[in-house]
Design a protein around this motif. Structure first.
Motif, mmCIF file in Angstrom:
data_model
loop_
_atom_site.group_PDB
_atom_site.id
_atom_site.type_symbol
_atom_site.label_atom_id
_atom_site.label_comp_id
_atom_site.label_asym_id
_atom_site.label_seq_id
_atom_site.Cartn_x
_atom_site.Cartn_y
_atom_site.Cartn_z
ATOM 1 N N UNK A 260 0.652 -1.068 0.066
ATOM 2 C CA UNK A 260 0.074 -0.028 0.309
ATOM 3 C C UNK A 260 0.878 1.193 0.018
ATOM 4 N N UNK A 261 2.044 1.312 0.914
ATOM 5 C CA UNK A 261 2.785 2.494 0.805
ATOM 6 C C UNK A 261 3.485 2.710 -0.432
ATOM 7 N N UNK A 262 3.914 1.702 -1.108
ATOM 8 C CA UNK A 262 4.885 1.915 -2.381
ATOM 9 C C UNK A 262 3.747 2.386 -3.420
ATOM 10 N N UNK A 263 2.708 1.662 -3.670
ATOM 11 C CA UNK A 263 1.760 2.059 -4.844
ATOM 12 C C UNK A 263 1.085 3.381 -4.323
ATOM 13 N N UNK A 264 0.811 3.892 -3.302
ATOM 14 C CA UNK A 264 0.627 5.186 -2.895
ATOM 15 C C UNK A 264 1.451 6.275 -3.414
ATOM 16 N N UNK A 265 2.791 6.026 -2.875
ATOM 17 C CA UNK A 265 3.610 7.209 -3.381
ATOM 18 C C UNK A 265 3.791 7.260 -4.936
ATOM 19 N N UNK A 266 3.786 5.979 -5.422
ATOM 20 C CA UNK A 266 4.149 5.911 -6.783
ATOM 21 C C UNK A 266 2.619 6.500 -7.517
ATOM 22 N N UNK A 267 1.447 6.012 -6.905
ATOM 23 C CA UNK A 267 0.243 6.515 -7.297
ATOM 24 C C UNK A 267 0.293 7.780 -7.431
ATOM 25 N N UNK A 268 0.484 8.700 -6.447
ATOM 26 C CA UNK A 268 0.253 10.108 -6.415
ATOM 27 C C UNK A 268 1.207 10.606 -7.260
ATOM 28 N N UNK A 269 2.690 10.436 -7.462
ATOM 29 C CA UNK A 269 3.267 10.701 -8.668
ATOM 30 C C UNK A 269 2.600 10.706 -9.881
ATOM 31 N N UNK A 270 2.274 9.425 -10.178
ATOM 32 C CA UNK A 270 1.513 9.126 -11.351
ATOM 33 C C UNK A 270 0.459 10.032 -11.784
ATOM 34 N N UNK A 271 -0.498 10.189 -10.657
ATOM 35 C CA UNK A 271 -1.852 10.715 -10.736
ATOM 36 C C UNK A 271 -1.393 12.332 -11.142
ATOM 37 N N UNK A 272 -0.352 12.966 -10.465
ATOM 38 C CA UNK A 272 0.170 14.047 -10.871
ATOM 39 C C UNK A 272 0.640 14.402 -12.114
ATOM 40 N N UNK A 273 1.316 13.568 -12.789
ATOM 41 C CA UNK A 273 1.770 13.446 -14.142
ATOM 42 C C UNK A 273 0.800 13.483 -14.951
#
Length: 278
Positions: A134-147
């Motif tokens: 959950x932590x890994x996907x949360x960090x990557x997911x927020x970055x991808x969502x901003x991109x």
């Protein structure tokens, strides 16, 4: 008469050794090592990022080119997040596949037996795996969502359809997209724990997150509209809309419902995981 031999020193009790083994911090560290050293994690995250960003750009181009030909209703309900919302329907299955692989790959290789020998408390094992994923996907997911947001807004700007993070509900939508991806991955982990089979679990996640949303759109009548709103993907996708749409739940209500679906799947997975052999 010879003096009796002194008693042999007793071996350390298994309970003490087990206590050392199952410290939650150690389990977390082990799961972090696993997820960052397995190549499939990187490639799956990269694939998910490429699909989400690519489809956000593609749909931004499509909406920009066809906006003048859209109906008045469609133009009135258009939001700058719409390209990303559509892209999530395609990308979320990839992040779900990552959640599945995190657990089913260990079943496939037999490493699950080794892991459970080292961590006899299965609740600790599953909780640590859930937390790290959950932590890994949360960090990557927020970055991808901003991109996705910045790429699509750059394209929409050609028709003055773009928005900014300062617009009402926009920042919540972008950050919420990362939270949504993390919940998808965790839900998929629960599905993988239940089924223990990679292909079957990926298909189940695909049906749950993609197919049901399509089927829900064909449900007839008022009851069909209500049922469609609470389907997993439709409920979770509401967080991506800066303004509540008539065919969706309120953003936080939808994400909260999706979180409840995730908790229910995880709870069922833990119960079954505790009862059966590895």
């Amino acid at each position: 008469m010879a003096a009796p031999a002194p008693p042999a020193p007793s071996a350390p009790s298994g309970g003490a050794r087990d206590d050392r083994r199952v410290r939650f911090g150690h389990v977390l560290s082990a799961e972090w090592t696993k997820i960052r050293t397995v190549k499939s994690t990187f490639w799956t995250l990269l694939a998910g990022a490429v699909v989400l960003i690519g489809f956000s750009a593609l749909w931004a181009v499509a909406f920009s080119a066809s906006f003048d030909d859209m109906s008045e209703h469609d133009r009135a309900t258009f939001t700058p997040m719409l390209p990303t919302q559509v892209a999530f329907y395609f990308g979320m299955v990839i992040f779900g596949a990552l959640g599945v692989l995190v657990i089913t790959s260990e079943h496939a290789t037999g490493m699950i037996r080794t892991a459970l020998t080292a961590v006899p408390r299965r609740a600790h094992y599953l909780a640590a795996k859930t937390a790290v994923l959950g932590a890994v996907v949360l960090l990557v997911g927020i970055a991808v969502s901003f991109a996705c947001f910045f790429v699509s807004q750059g394209i929409l700007a050609s028709k003055d359809l773009d928005g900014s993070l300062g617009d009402p509900g926009m920042a919540r939508s972008v950050v919420g997209g990362g939270v949504y991806l993390a919940l998808i991955a965790v839900l998929a982990l629960g599905v993988g724990t239940l089924l223990r089979h990679t292909a079957g679990s990926v298909v189940a996640v695909f049906v749950l997150m993609f197919v049901l949303g399509i089927v829900g759109g064909f449900l007839p009548g008022a009851w069909g509209e209500k049922a469609n709103k609470v389907l997993p993907s439709n409920a979770g996708n509401a967080i991506l809309s800066p303004v509540r749409q008539s065919d969706q739940l309120a953003p936080w209500t939808g994400l909260g419902l999706f979180a409840l679906y995730t908790l229910a799947v995880l709870a069922a997975a833990l119960v079954l995981f505790e009862r059966r052999d590895a």
